[in-house]
Design a protein around this motif. Structure first.
Motif, PDB file in Angstrom:
ATOM      1  N   UNK A 122      34.852  29.580  32.998  1.00  0.00           N
ATOM      2  CA  UNK A 122      34.659  31.844  33.774  1.00  0.00           C
ATOM      3  C   UNK A 122      35.136  31.911  34.138  1.00  0.00           C
ATOM      4  N   UNK A 123      34.100  31.954  35.524  1.00  0.00           N
ATOM      5  CA  UNK A 123      34.374  32.210  37.343  1.00  0.00           C
ATOM      6  C   UNK A 123      36.236  31.835  37.481  1.00  0.00           C
ATOM      7  N   UNK A 124      36.404  30.991  36.913  1.00  0.00           N
ATOM      8  CA  UNK A 124      38.255  30.954  37.233  1.00  0.00           C
ATOM      9  C   UNK A 124      38.770  31.592  37.050  1.00  0.00           C
ATOM     10  N   UNK A 125      38.241  31.941  35.877  1.00  0.00           N
ATOM     11  CA  UNK A 125      39.488  32.994  34.415  1.00  0.00           C
ATOM     12  C   UNK A 125      38.869  33.819  35.642  1.00  0.00           C
ATOM     13  N   UNK A 126      37.546  34.750  35.892  1.00  0.00           N
ATOM     14  CA  UNK A 126      37.274  35.598  37.140  1.00  0.00           C
ATOM     15  C   UNK A 126      38.380  35.924  37.807  1.00  0.00           C
ATOM     16  N   UNK A 127      38.398  35.006  38.165  1.00  0.00           N
ATOM     17  CA  UNK A 127      39.250  34.648  39.442  1.00  0.00           C
ATOM     18  C   UNK A 127      41.019  34.991  39.370  1.00  0.00           C
ATOM     19  N   UNK A 128      41.110  34.560  38.773  1.00  0.00           N
ATOM     20  CA  UNK A 128      42.700  34.448  37.992  1.00  0.00           C
ATOM     21  C   UNK A 128      42.967  36.327  37.724  1.00  0.00           C
ATOM     22  N   UNK A 129      42.117  36.929  36.931  1.00  0.00           N
ATOM     23  CA  UNK A 129      41.770  38.561  36.387  1.00  0.00           C
ATOM     24  C   UNK A 129      42.054  39.224  38.097  1.00  0.00           C
ATOM     25  N   UNK A 130      40.908  38.727  39.018  1.00  0.00           N
ATOM     26  CA  UNK A 130      41.302  39.339  40.193  1.00  0.00           C
ATOM     27  C   UNK A 130      42.018  39.025  41.242  1.00  0.00           C
ATOM     28  N   UNK A 131      42.786  37.794  41.378  1.00  0.00           N
ATOM     29  CA  UNK A 131      44.261  38.069  41.703  1.00  0.00           C
ATOM     30  C   UNK A 131      45.644  38.700  41.027  1.00  0.00           C
ATOM     31  N   UNK A 132      45.123  38.716  40.245  1.00  0.00           N
ATOM     32  CA  UNK A 132      45.861  39.378  39.156  1.00  0.00           C
ATOM     33  C   UNK A 132      46.408  41.509  39.155  1.00  0.00           C
ATOM     34  N   UNK A 137      47.479  46.527  41.287  1.00  0.00           N
ATOM     35  CA  UNK A 137      47.488  47.526  41.668  1.00  0.00           C
ATOM     36  C   UNK A 137      47.518  47.768  43.365  1.00  0.00           C
ATOM     37  N   UNK A 138      47.548  48.824  44.198  1.00  0.00           N
ATOM     38  CA  UNK A 138      47.756  48.094  45.781  1.00  0.00           C
ATOM     39  C   UNK A 138      46.421  48.301  46.753  1.00  0.00           C
ATOM     40  N   UNK A 139      45.219  49.285  45.220  1.00  0.00           N
ATOM     41  CA  UNK A 139      44.022  49.934  45.857  1.00  0.00           C
ATOM     42  C   UNK A 139      42.892  48.505  45.785  1.00  0.00           C
ATOM     43  N   UNK A 140      43.591  47.138  44.321  1.00  0.00           N
ATOM     44  CA  UNK A 140      43.185  45.963  44.080  1.00  0.00           C
ATOM     45  C   UNK A 140      43.275  45.204  45.508  1.00  0.00           C
ATOM     46  N   UNK A 141      44.586  45.276  45.999  1.00  0.00           N
ATOM     47  CA  UNK A 141      44.930  44.100  46.987  1.00  0.00           C
ATOM     48  C   UNK A 141      44.444  44.662  48.039  1.00  0.00           C
ATOM     49  N   UNK A 142      44.268  46.334  48.861  1.00  0.00           N
ATOM     50  CA  UNK A 142      42.968  46.295  49.484  1.00  0.00           C
ATOM     51  C   UNK A 142      41.717  45.697  49.466  1.00  0.00           C
ATOM     52  N   UNK A 143      41.407  45.952  48.574  1.00  0.00           N
ATOM     53  CA  UNK A 143      40.178  45.352  48.087  1.00  0.00           C
ATOM     54  C   UNK A 143      39.695  43.909  48.358  1.00  0.00           C
TER      55      UNK A 143
END
Length: 319
Positions: A122-132, A137-143
């Motif tokens: 589950x954590x690995x899947x969440x990490x993959x979504x975060x990288x995606x 999105x530029x805001x997500x990239x800055x975060x």
């Protein structure tokens, strides 16, 4: 309020910690600065505990800024390709995206495992979504680059974009001046209906935002309860281990006591045998002494008889 250097230092240090250690460290740092800077202490205490996936993403930002920088650059290229509907370019960038996301995910898993908190599925899947999300999105990239995530990022929908790896859709045809004029002449009732629809949609979006905020609060509270449960589990496990050690020591002492008791019983049995043998020997000796005494008494009696007989004979001869 702009972040101060002291706050930045504290926040960066805290968000590099594993989630299980975050809350206690955060409260300790807030207590340290409370007297000298109450406002700073309040801001520190307001920091939220990260999820396991968010912590792994923060580690990437703090330890592997070069990889994260490559991801952000690739995200910009992907967005440009989407905007310009460059299908061939988009397919090439998509292949790079897969390789880079896999490289970042594997690096995060290694770092998390080394730190003693391996990532589950589950954590690995969440990490993959975060990288995606950071790619999209530029805001997500800055975060992500800031390294202070508290939860996984969700990839937004790219307006007008086809799914990665797919052919881009054709752009909507532009309206002619005559068509625009006809569109502007819509009946007022239709315009009012559309305005009401827009207001309704805004109300729904506001409700959705409130629901998201409530869900985030619930998640943070659940994370804090989970952290406390983890600490209680560690305490209970430690107590159980101590009890097991004491039980093993007691069992070992009991085994030793039983062994000593067995040795003592054996020694007592042997002593009993020796006592019985000694008693038998003493009885035999006493019997032998009795027989010897009787024999001596008999010999003494015969001796007296002989002596008495000899004296009588001597008197007879003397007369």
């Amino acid at each position: 309020m702009a972040d101060t250097p002291v706050f930045d230092e504290i926040a960066d240090t805290l968000y590099a910690l594993a989630p299980a250690d975050f809350t206690a460290a955060r409260n300790a740092r807030a207590d340290e600065v409370k007297k000298s800077d109450p406002q700073l202490a309040k801001r520190v205490r307001a920091l939220h505990r990260p999820t396991l996936a968010a912590w792994a993403a923060n580690l990437l930002a703090h330890r592997h800024g070069d990889l994260v920088g490559r991801l952000l650059d690739l995200g910009q290229e992907l967005r440009d390709a989407q905007q310009h509907l460059a299908g061939d370019r988009l397919r090439t960038l998509t292949d790079r995206r897969r390789r880079l996301v896999r490289e970042l995910t594997e690096q995060a898993q290694r770092d998390a495992t080394t730190a003693g908190h391996p990532l589950g599925a589950d954590a690995a899947a969440d990490l993959d979504r975060t990288l995606s999300a950071a790619l999209a999105d530029p805001d997500a990239a800055r975060a992500l680059a800031a390294g202070r995530l508290t939860a996984a990022l969700e990839p937004p929908l790219w307006p007008g974009a086809a799914p990665l790896g797919a052919e881009p859709e054709r752009p909507e045809p532009r309206l002619s001046a005559e068509e625009r004029k006809g569109s502007a002449a819509r009946p007022r009732t239709q315009a009012r209906a559309e305005q009401e629809q827009e207001r309704e949609q805004e109300r729904e979006r506001e409700q959705a935002r409130s629901a998201v905020a409530a869900a985030e609060r619930a998640e943070r509270e659940a994370a804090d309860r989970a952290a406390e449960a983890e600490r209680e589990l560690r305490r209970a496990t430690s107590a159980r281990r101590q009890a097991q050690d004491e039980a093993e020591r007691a069992a070992a002492g009991l085994a030793q006591a039983r062994e000593r008791d067995g040795h003592a019983r054996t020694a007592v049995a042997r002593a009993d045998d020796r006592v019985q043998a000694a008693e038998d020997t003493a009885d035999a000796a006493r019997a032998e002494a009795s027989r010897a005494r009787e024999a001596g008494q008999g010999a003494a009696a015969r001796l007296r008889t002989l002596e008495d007989g000899g004296r009588g004979t001597h008197r007879s001869r003397a007369g």
